[in-house]
Design an enzyme around this catalytic site. Structure first.
Site, PDB file in Angstrom:
ATOM      1  CE  LYS A 125       0.752  15.311  42.517  1.00  0.00           C
ATOM      2  NZ  LYS A 125      -0.742  15.335  42.880  1.00  0.00           N
ATOM      3  N   GLY A 164      -2.263  22.540  42.078  1.00  0.00           N
ATOM      4  CA  GLY A 164      -1.669  22.641  43.379  1.00  0.00           C
ATOM      5  C   GLY A 164      -1.586  21.288  43.923  1.00  0.00           C
ATOM      6  CG  ASP A 165       0.056  17.409  45.940  1.00  0.00           C
ATOM      7  OD1 ASP A 165      -0.929  16.663  45.538  1.00  0.00           O
ATOM      8  OD2 ASP A 165       0.789  17.056  46.651  1.00  0.00           O
ATOM      9  CG  ASN A 239      -7.386  22.848  49.326  1.00  0.00           C
ATOM     10  OD1 ASN A 239      -7.704  21.690  48.739  1.00  0.00           O
ATOM     11  ND2 ASN A 239      -7.904  23.765  49.074  1.00  0.00           N
ATOM     12  CB  SER A 376      -8.441  20.332  37.912  1.00  0.00           C
ATOM     13  OG  SER A 376      -8.044  21.000  38.833  1.00  0.00           O
TER      14      SER A 376
HETATM   15  P1  NDP Z   1      -1.559  21.569  51.990  1.00  0.00           P
HETATM   16  O1  NDP Z   1      -0.058  22.023  51.641  1.00  0.00           O
HETATM   17  O2  NDP Z   1      -2.711  22.299  51.707  1.00  0.00           O
HETATM   18  O3  NDP Z   1      -1.720  20.744  53.447  1.00  0.00           O
HETATM   19  C1  NDP Z   1      -0.802  19.612  53.888  1.00  0.00           C
HETATM   20  C2  NDP Z   1      -1.230  19.065  55.105  1.00  0.00           C
HETATM   21  O4  NDP Z   1      -0.697  18.012  55.462  1.00  0.00           O
HETATM   22  C3  NDP Z   1      -0.679  20.234  56.204  1.00  0.00           C
HETATM   23  O5  NDP Z   1      -1.350  20.401  57.381  1.00  0.00           O
HETATM   24  C4  NDP Z   1       0.639  19.750  56.754  1.00  0.00           C
HETATM   25  O6  NDP Z   1       1.275  20.278  57.606  1.00  0.00           O
HETATM   26  C5  NDP Z   1       0.531  18.412  56.319  1.00  0.00           C
HETATM   27  N1  NDP Z   1       1.702  17.574  56.180  1.00  0.00           N
HETATM   28  C6  NDP Z   1       2.399  17.767  54.947  1.00  0.00           C
HETATM   29  N2  NDP Z   1       3.421  16.808  54.896  1.00  0.00           N
HETATM   30  C7  NDP Z   1       3.423  16.344  56.057  1.00  0.00           C
HETATM   31  C8  NDP Z   1       4.265  15.438  56.744  1.00  0.00           C
HETATM   32  N3  NDP Z   1       5.237  14.918  55.933  1.00  0.00           N
HETATM   33  N4  NDP Z   1       4.026  14.844  57.788  1.00  0.00           N
HETATM   34  C9  NDP Z   1       2.896  15.535  58.534  1.00  0.00           C
HETATM   35  N5  NDP Z   1       1.910  16.363  57.988  1.00  0.00           N
HETATM   36  C10 NDP Z   1       2.427  16.914  56.839  1.00  0.00           C
HETATM   37  O7  NDP Z   1      -1.704  20.328  51.063  1.00  0.00           O
HETATM   38  P2  NDP Z   1      -3.279  19.659  50.316  1.00  0.00           P
HETATM   39  O8  NDP Z   1      -4.345  19.492  51.731  1.00  0.00           O
HETATM   40  O9  NDP Z   1      -3.534  20.065  49.172  1.00  0.00           O
HETATM   41  O10 NDP Z   1      -2.950  18.074  50.131  1.00  0.00           O
HETATM   42  C11 NDP Z   1      -2.991  17.251  51.093  1.00  0.00           C
HETATM   43  C12 NDP Z   1      -2.956  15.791  50.658  1.00  0.00           C
HETATM   44  O11 NDP Z   1      -3.905  15.606  49.637  1.00  0.00           O
HETATM   45  C13 NDP Z   1      -1.747  15.407  49.953  1.00  0.00           C
HETATM   46  O12 NDP Z   1      -1.525  13.991  49.938  1.00  0.00           O
HETATM   47  C14 NDP Z   1      -2.157  15.510  48.481  1.00  0.00           C
HETATM   48  O13 NDP Z   1      -1.274  14.977  47.277  1.00  0.00           O
HETATM   49  C15 NDP Z   1      -3.347  15.112  48.463  1.00  0.00           C
HETATM   50  N6  NDP Z   1      -4.472  15.785  47.353  1.00  0.00           N
HETATM   51  C16 NDP Z   1      -4.514  17.142  47.073  1.00  0.00           C
HETATM   52  C17 NDP Z   1      -5.380  17.666  46.383  1.00  0.00           C
HETATM   53  C18 NDP Z   1      -5.739  19.077  46.043  1.00  0.00           C
HETATM   54  O14 NDP Z   1      -6.531  19.419  45.311  1.00  0.00           O
HETATM   55  N7  NDP Z   1      -4.879  20.094  46.892  1.00  0.00           N
HETATM   56  C19 NDP Z   1      -6.209  16.684  45.480  1.00  0.00           C
HETATM   57  C20 NDP Z   1      -5.945  15.289  45.704  1.00  0.00           C
HETATM   58  C21 NDP Z   1      -5.161  14.625  46.629  1.00  0.00           C
HETATM   59  P3  NDP Z   1       2.416  21.630  57.614  1.00  0.00           P
HETATM   60  O15 NDP Z   1       1.590  22.747  57.322  1.00  0.00           O
HETATM   61  O16 NDP Z   1       2.944  21.652  59.171  1.00  0.00           O
HETATM   62  O17 NDP Z   1       3.460  21.091  56.694  1.00  0.00           O
HETATM   63  O1  2IT Z   2      -3.596  14.674  43.821  1.00  0.00           O
HETATM   64  C1  2IT Z   2      -4.249  15.393  43.096  1.00  0.00           C
HETATM   65  O2  2IT Z   2      -5.354  14.725  42.440  1.00  0.00           O
HETATM   66  C2  2IT Z   2      -4.142  16.889  42.879  1.00  0.00           C
HETATM   67  N1  2IT Z   2      -3.010  17.336  43.701  1.00  0.00           N
HETATM   68  C3  2IT Z   2      -5.136  17.803  42.105  1.00  0.00           C
HETATM   69  C4  2IT Z   2      -4.356  17.712  40.738  1.00  0.00           C
HETATM   70  C5  2IT Z   2      -5.112  18.929  39.861  1.00  0.00           C
HETATM   71  O3  2IT Z   2      -4.798  18.717  38.595  1.00  0.00           O
HETATM   72  O4  2IT Z   2      -6.138  19.467  40.105  1.00  0.00           O
END
Ligand code: NDP
Ligand code: 2IT
Length: 444
Positions: A125, A164-165, A239, A376
């Site tokens: 990560k 991404g994350d 996302n 991925s």
């Molecule tokens: P994005 O950046 O697309 O979206 C994040 C969302 O969460 C936004 O709505 C954001 O609000 C909100 N957010 C972020 N930080 C905070 C906070 N501290 N307090 C309140 N709201 C918050 O990220 P993702 O959708 O990709 O990721 C969301 C979660 O899913 C994370 O925990 C990530 O680790 C996990 N994840 C993501 C994967 C992926 O493929 N993308 C895979 C597996 C897990 P704002 O826009 O206002 O900041």
């Molecule tokens: O938390 C997660 O699994 C991710 N953000 C996706 C990681 C990845 O390599 O696709």
């Protein structure tokens, strides 16, 4: 003192001021006690001590210039945690809260998550404390180029493959990939989540959200239920949240609330996802605008209130520790029966205990959100094979993976005498594969 307790105590002592890392390690290690009791050779081989220590931690300076010519310096991180079963794999997070503790908790979780997918990917990560909010496209590009100008020497298609994350989506992956390609002069699968015109895979954008719904659907199905007619609350509007909402709605669920970091919208008629997508994906705006555009909706400042909305299914899809004990108790009181974690570690340890004691079906992050990284890995397979699969093909593979994860964690929990405890099941099933590989490799 028992082996797991010794390792955990030692970890806390040697890694002070890393509360998120301690939290993830506590959750994982305490559930592994029955496994290490059954395998005394693990203790003799110092297996857990090695499992909780990253193979490599890279920390670097990321200097960049904003549109006014002002110089900024951010911290860059890549934690290459475990490569026993495949190259390091895991996302990059750009958020002002990012620090070593957060990257290490995410990396540790990622090892077991990636193992659960059944695909050959290790755990890693990375990220930065860079705050992308309000930054212009040029500033984002400049930052990504500076970040990659150091990161490139540590990664590679067979070494470490970031994605991404939070704060890192298609746009950022594009800039990162462009800079990697320019420096290394190779067009390879070194990042996933790439655009469809330069090596990306169909379904990767939707994968984490869709995967979350597929595994929850399986948990419903074995209990004779479905998403049809269920009331769902989803936190976040990024996302993961958007595509969880899309798939849940397509299966007949009513999603009534979503949030961003400033506040939440409640729409008793059901969230209009096209409006959310326009605000978040196109305009990069605030969710507040939803209530200005949709008459049936109300907006409330602050995030925590979202968990006071009655629902059958709660899907936290924003960030770590968004559901604490109090919110869990309110959710249970209001009748929640399924919780699926789309985000990483969104429930505190106390919240998980509340759900489990109340008989809520609790699907932990490393199982429930594994669809993103699984897809991925499918992107990596397509890159190495110089192939491009159809949407239907990838979606079918993703669904199979999620259904398999559900049954694997269910069976592991049963085998160790903890039926229905999917935290135990996920940690045990994920760990056994990694442990077996580590034992085969000797003391490395
Ligand atoms: P994005 O950046 O697309 O979206 C994040 C969302 O969460 C936004 O709505 C954001 O609000 C909100 N957010 C972020 N930080 C905070 C906070 N501290 N307090 C309140 N709201 C918050 O990220 P993702 O959708 O990709 O990721 C969301 C979660 O899913 C994370 O925990 C990530 O680790 C996990 N994840 C993501 C994967 C992926 O493929 N993308 C895979 C597996 C897990 P704002 O826009 O206002 O900041
Ligand atoms: O938390 C997660 O699994 C991710 N953000 C996706 C990681 C990845 O390599 O696709």
């Amino acid at each position: 003192m028992k082996y797991v307790e010794k390792v955990l105590e030692n970890l806390k002592e040697r890694n002070p001021n890393e509360p998120e890392f301690h939290q993830a390690a506590t959750e994982i290690l305490t559930t592994l006690a029955p496994v290490v009791e059954k395998h005394p050779e693990y203790e003799a081989a110092g297996l857990l001590e090695r499992f909780v220590e990253p193979e490599r931690v890279v920390l670097f300076r990321v200097p960049w210039t904003d549109d006014c010519g002002k110089v900024h310096v951010n911290k860059g991180y890549r934690v290459q945690f475990n490569s026993a079963i495949g190259p390091y794999k895991g996302g990059l997070r750009f958020h002002p809260s990012v620090n070593l503790s957060i990257i290490k908790f995410l990396g540790l979780e990622q090892i077991l998550k990636n193992s659960l997918t059944g695909l050959p990917i290790g755990g890693g990560k990375g990220g930065s404390d860079f705050d992308p909010k309000g930054r212009s496209d040029r500033e984002i590009m400049t930052f990504c180029q500076s970040f990659m100008t150091e990161l490139y020497r540590h990664i590679g298609a067979d070494t470490d493959v970031p994605a991404g994350d939070i704060g890192v989506g298609g746009r950022e992956i594009g800039y990162l990939f462009g800079q990697y390609k320019r420096i290394r002069d190779e067009h390879v699968g070194v990042l996933t989540g790439r655009g469809l015109t330069y090596g990306g895979s169909l379904v990767r954008t939707e994968a984490t959200g869709y995967g979350l719904i597929y595994i929850t659907e399986e948990a419903l199905k074995v209990r004779g239920e479905s998403f049809k007619g269920k009331t769902v609350v989803i936190s976040g509007s990024g996302n993961v949240a958007i595509y969880a909402c899309e798939k849940a709605q397509s299966l007949g669920a009513k999603v009534v609330a979503m949030y961003d970091s400033q506040g939440y919208v409640y729409d008793a008629d059901g969230i209009k996802l096209d409006v959310i997508k326009d605000i978040k994906e196109v305009k990069r705006g605030r969710i507040k605008e939803y209530a200005q555009r949709v008459k049936s909706a109300e907006y409330k400042e602050g995030c925590k209130g979202i968990w006071t909305i009655a629902c059958d299914i709660a899907l936290p899809c924003a960030t770590q520790n968004e559901i604490d004990k109090e919110s869990a108790e309110i959710l249970v009181k209001n009748g929640v029966r399924y919780v699926g974690e789309g985000a990483n570690m969104p429930s505190t340890l106390e919240a998980i205990e509340v759900f489990q004691k109340s008989g809520v079906v609790f699907l932990p992050a490393k199982a429930a959100n594994a669809g993103g990284v699984a897809t991925s890995a499918l992107e990596m397979a397509q890159s190495s094979g110089r192939m491009f699969w159809s949407f239907e093909e990838v979606d079918k593979k993703l669904k199979n993976i999620m259904v398999n994860i559900y049954h694997n964690i269910d069976e592991a929990a049963k085998e160790y005498g903890y039926e229905g405890n999917y935290v135990m099941g996920a940690n045990i099933a994920g760990f056994i594969k990694v442990a077996t590989a580590m034992m085969a490799h000797g003391i490395v």
